[in-house]
Design a protein around this motif. Sequence first.
Motif, PDB file in Angstrom:
ATOM      1  N   VAL A   1     -10.617   0.500  -1.474  1.00 18.93           N
ATOM      2  CA  VAL A   1     -11.726  -0.441  -1.446  1.00 18.93           C
ATOM      3  C   VAL A   1     -11.631  -1.273  -0.166  1.00 18.93           C
ATOM      4  O   VAL A   1     -10.632  -1.968   0.057  1.00 18.93           O
ATOM      5  CB  VAL A   1     -11.727  -1.354  -2.686  1.00 18.93           C
ATOM      6  CG1 VAL A   1     -12.857  -2.376  -2.590  1.00 18.93           C
ATOM      7  CG2 VAL A   1     -11.886  -0.522  -3.962  1.00 18.93           C
ATOM      8  N   PHE A   2     -12.672  -1.173   0.671  1.00 18.69           N
ATOM      9  CA  PHE A   2     -12.716  -1.880   1.944  1.00 18.69           C
ATOM     10  C   PHE A   2     -13.606  -3.114   1.825  1.00 18.69           C
ATOM     11  O   PHE A   2     -14.694  -3.054   1.236  1.00 18.69           O
ATOM     12  CB  PHE A   2     -13.253  -0.972   3.056  1.00 18.69           C
ATOM     13  CG  PHE A   2     -12.251   0.027   3.556  1.00 18.69           C
ATOM     14  CD1 PHE A   2     -11.523  -0.225   4.713  1.00 18.69           C
ATOM     15  CD2 PHE A   2     -12.023   1.209   2.867  1.00 18.69           C
ATOM     16  CE1 PHE A   2     -10.587   0.690   5.173  1.00 18.69           C
ATOM     17  CE2 PHE A   2     -11.091   2.121   3.318  1.00 18.69           C
ATOM     18  CZ  PHE A   2     -10.369   1.873   4.474  1.00 18.69           C
TER      19      PHE A   2
ATOM     20  N   ILE B   1      -5.803  -0.304  -2.574  1.00 16.50           N
ATOM     21  CA  ILE B   1      -5.938   0.848  -3.468  1.00 16.50           C
ATOM     22  C   ILE B   1      -6.224   0.324  -4.861  1.00 16.50           C
ATOM     23  O   ILE B   1      -5.440  -0.449  -5.424  1.00 16.50           O
ATOM     24  CB  ILE B   1      -4.672   1.712  -3.456  1.00 16.50           C
ATOM     25  CG1 ILE B   1      -4.412   2.232  -2.031  1.00 16.50           C
ATOM     26  CG2 ILE B   1      -4.794   2.876  -4.425  1.00 16.50           C
ATOM     27  CD1 ILE B   1      -3.084   2.932  -1.859  1.00 16.50           C
ATOM     28  N   LYS B   2      -7.362   0.707  -5.426  1.00 17.03           N
ATOM     29  CA  LYS B   2      -7.812   0.180  -6.711  1.00 17.03           C
ATOM     30  C   LYS B   2      -8.066   1.320  -7.693  1.00 17.03           C
ATOM     31  O   LYS B   2      -8.485   2.415  -7.313  1.00 17.03           O
ATOM     32  CB  LYS B   2      -9.109  -0.617  -6.539  1.00 17.03           C
ATOM     33  CG  LYS B   2      -8.990  -1.841  -5.629  1.00 17.03           C
ATOM     34  CD  LYS B   2      -8.239  -2.964  -6.302  1.00 17.03           C
ATOM     35  CE  LYS B   2      -8.293  -4.236  -5.465  1.00 17.03           C
ATOM     36  NZ  LYS B   2      -7.582  -5.344  -6.134  1.00 17.03           N
TER      37      LYS B   2
ATOM     38  N   LYS C   1       0.831  -1.206   0.000  1.00 12.07           N
ATOM     39  CA  LYS C   1       0.000   0.000   0.000  1.00 12.07           C
ATOM     40  C   LYS C   1       0.864   1.254   0.000  1.00 12.07           C
ATOM     41  O   LYS C   1       0.491   2.272  -0.574  1.00 12.07           O
ATOM     42  CB  LYS C   1      -0.942  -0.011   1.202  1.00 12.07           C
ATOM     43  CG  LYS C   1      -1.957  -1.142   1.190  1.00 12.07           C
ATOM     44  CD  LYS C   1      -2.962  -0.980   2.314  1.00 12.07           C
ATOM     45  CE  LYS C   1      -3.877  -2.193   2.410  1.00 12.07           C
ATOM     46  NZ  LYS C   1      -3.164  -3.381   2.923  1.00 12.07           N
ATOM     47  N   PHE C   2       2.030   1.181   0.635  1.00 12.56           N
ATOM     48  CA  PHE C   2       2.932   2.336   0.636  1.00 12.56           C
ATOM     49  C   PHE C   2       3.372   2.665  -0.791  1.00 12.56           C
ATOM     50  O   PHE C   2       3.354   3.828  -1.209  1.00 12.56           O
ATOM     51  CB  PHE C   2       4.156   2.045   1.507  1.00 12.56           C
ATOM     52  CG  PHE C   2       5.225   3.096   1.425  1.00 12.56           C
ATOM     53  CD1 PHE C   2       5.111   4.283   2.130  1.00 12.56           C
ATOM     54  CD2 PHE C   2       6.342   2.903   0.622  1.00 12.56           C
ATOM     55  CE1 PHE C   2       6.091   5.260   2.050  1.00 12.56           C
ATOM     56  CE2 PHE C   2       7.328   3.873   0.538  1.00 12.56           C
ATOM     57  CZ  PHE C   2       7.208   5.048   1.255  1.00 12.56           C
ATOM     58  N   LEU C   3       3.748   1.642  -1.557  1.00 15.81           N
ATOM     59  CA  LEU C   3       4.180   1.873  -2.933  1.00 15.81           C
ATOM     60  C   LEU C   3       3.031   2.401  -3.777  1.00 15.81           C
ATOM     61  O   LEU C   3       3.204   3.308  -4.594  1.00 15.81           O
ATOM     62  CB  LEU C   3       4.730   0.573  -3.523  1.00 15.81           C
ATOM     63  CG  LEU C   3       6.042   0.080  -2.905  1.00 15.81           C
ATOM     64  CD1 LEU C   3       6.418  -1.281  -3.485  1.00 15.81           C
ATOM     65  CD2 LEU C   3       7.160   1.083  -3.142  1.00 15.81           C
ATOM     66  N   LYS C   4       1.835   1.836  -3.598  1.00 18.91           N
ATOM     67  CA  LYS C   4       0.678   2.310  -4.355  1.00 18.91           C
ATOM     68  C   LYS C   4       0.342   3.750  -3.997  1.00 18.91           C
ATOM     69  O   LYS C   4      -0.022   4.551  -4.856  1.00 18.91           O
ATOM     70  CB  LYS C   4      -0.531   1.401  -4.103  1.00 18.91           C
ATOM     71  CG  LYS C   4      -0.410   0.023  -4.721  1.00 18.91           C
ATOM     72  CD  LYS C   4      -1.658  -0.800  -4.482  1.00 18.91           C
ATOM     73  CE  LYS C   4      -1.550  -2.176  -5.120  1.00 18.91           C
ATOM     74  NZ  LYS C   4      -2.772  -2.983  -4.915  1.00 18.91           N
TER      75      LYS C   4
ATOM     76  N   LEU D   1     -16.780  -1.572  -0.203  1.00 20.33           N
ATOM     77  CA  LEU D   1     -17.018  -0.133  -0.238  1.00 20.33           C
ATOM     78  C   LEU D   1     -15.830   0.555  -0.872  1.00 20.33           C
ATOM     79  O   LEU D   1     -14.697   0.416  -0.417  1.00 20.33           O
ATOM     80  CB  LEU D   1     -17.232   0.395   1.184  1.00 20.33           C
ATOM     81  CG  LEU D   1     -17.472   1.904   1.324  1.00 20.33           C
ATOM     82  CD1 LEU D   1     -18.833   2.282   0.752  1.00 20.33           C
ATOM     83  CD2 LEU D   1     -17.375   2.323   2.792  1.00 20.33           C
ATOM     84  N   SER D   2     -16.081   1.323  -1.941  1.00 20.32           N
ATOM     85  CA  SER D   2     -15.053   2.136  -2.582  1.00 20.32           C
ATOM     86  C   SER D   2     -15.147   3.548  -2.027  1.00 20.32           C
ATOM     87  O   SER D   2     -16.211   4.171  -2.074  1.00 20.32           O
ATOM     88  CB  SER D   2     -15.255   2.146  -4.102  1.00 20.32           C
ATOM     89  OG  SER D   2     -14.250   2.899  -4.746  1.00 20.32           O
ATOM     90  N   ILE D   3     -14.053   4.064  -1.485  1.00 21.99           N
ATOM     91  CA  ILE D   3     -14.105   5.347  -0.789  1.00 21.99           C
ATOM     92  C   ILE D   3     -12.834   6.135  -1.042  1.00 21.99           C
ATOM     93  O   ILE D   3     -11.728   5.567  -1.125  1.00 21.99           O
ATOM     94  CB  ILE D   3     -14.324   5.130   0.728  1.00 21.99           C
ATOM     95  CG1 ILE D   3     -14.322   6.467   1.478  1.00 21.99           C
ATOM     96  CG2 ILE D   3     -13.283   4.200   1.310  1.00 21.99           C
ATOM     97  CD1 ILE D   3     -14.709   6.347   2.941  1.00 21.99           C
ATOM     98  N   ASN D   4     -12.984   7.433  -1.166  1.00 23.39           N
ATOM     99  CA  ASN D   4     -11.845   8.325  -1.256  1.00 23.39           C
ATOM    100  C   ASN D   4     -11.044   8.222   0.043  1.00 23.39           C
ATOM    101  O   ASN D   4     -11.587   8.408   1.138  1.00 23.39           O
ATOM    102  CB  ASN D   4     -12.361   9.757  -1.455  1.00 23.39           C
ATOM    103  CG  ASN D   4     -11.253  10.750  -1.729  1.00 23.39           C
ATOM    104  OD1 ASN D   4     -10.142  10.619  -1.217  1.00 23.39           O
ATOM    105  ND2 ASN D   4     -11.553  11.750  -2.521  1.00 23.39           N
TER     106      ASN D   4
END
Length: 244
Positions: A140-141, A122-123, A62-65, A104-107
């Motif tokens: 996305v959770f 992260i998608k 997630k850090f790289l993304k 759930l897709s969320i900012n």
Amino acid sequence: MRSELFSADNLEKESAQPGLRLQNSKLLKAELNGEFMARVGSMVAYQGQVQFEALGSGGIGKFLKQKLTGEGVPLMRVRGHGDVFLAENAADIHLIDLDPGDALSINGSNVLAFDSSLNYDIKMVQGAGMMSNAGLFNCVFTGHGRIAVTTKGTPVVLTVDQPTYVDPQAAICWSASLQTGYHRAEQLGLGTLLGRTTGERFTMSFAGQGFVVVQPSEEPPGGLAGAGGGGQQQEGILGNIFGN
């Protein structure tokens, strides 16, 4: 000492069950007996034996993304026993309970805290292209647990059972199962060439069955903002990395 400040509305709310709950519309209370995840810097007060551990974006992947996209959630792990109060610039706070099978897709900038039982990645937002000020990527959770999200103002929750279009800067989160795309809202013509515009060049489209949460504010979200040339090529390259 007497004051309306000490009215029952402002006193700390107690519950017999641990977990995330609202103290009021702008303040989240976590009755802690174990751990949960929270946005870095969101703690405003705590009582008891509580420890805070910075996690970055929640793992090297997630850090790289996050570095590539600008999207993600700068996280801290909160653990121990006690009460922790969280807020984010006096934004309105809302709780969403996810059940197994939900997504759930969320900012990422609207994530305040969530149960450690939830997973997120992260998608790429499908169909987003590089044609607006909206981010190309969302968090996305999935899993089972509760998440606290923030909005600037009182939102409206639209049920998507027909073609639905939303200003991409006002869309906070939506059912990850929805099909997304971008729709040209403003027709090109002589007025556009002369610099006259409605300010609504593109809207985000949603189709399928689900919901989308819309805040009464238009602010560019976190994430990779619309760029100029090479957009489609960049989208293709990043799609190979973030494809869902």
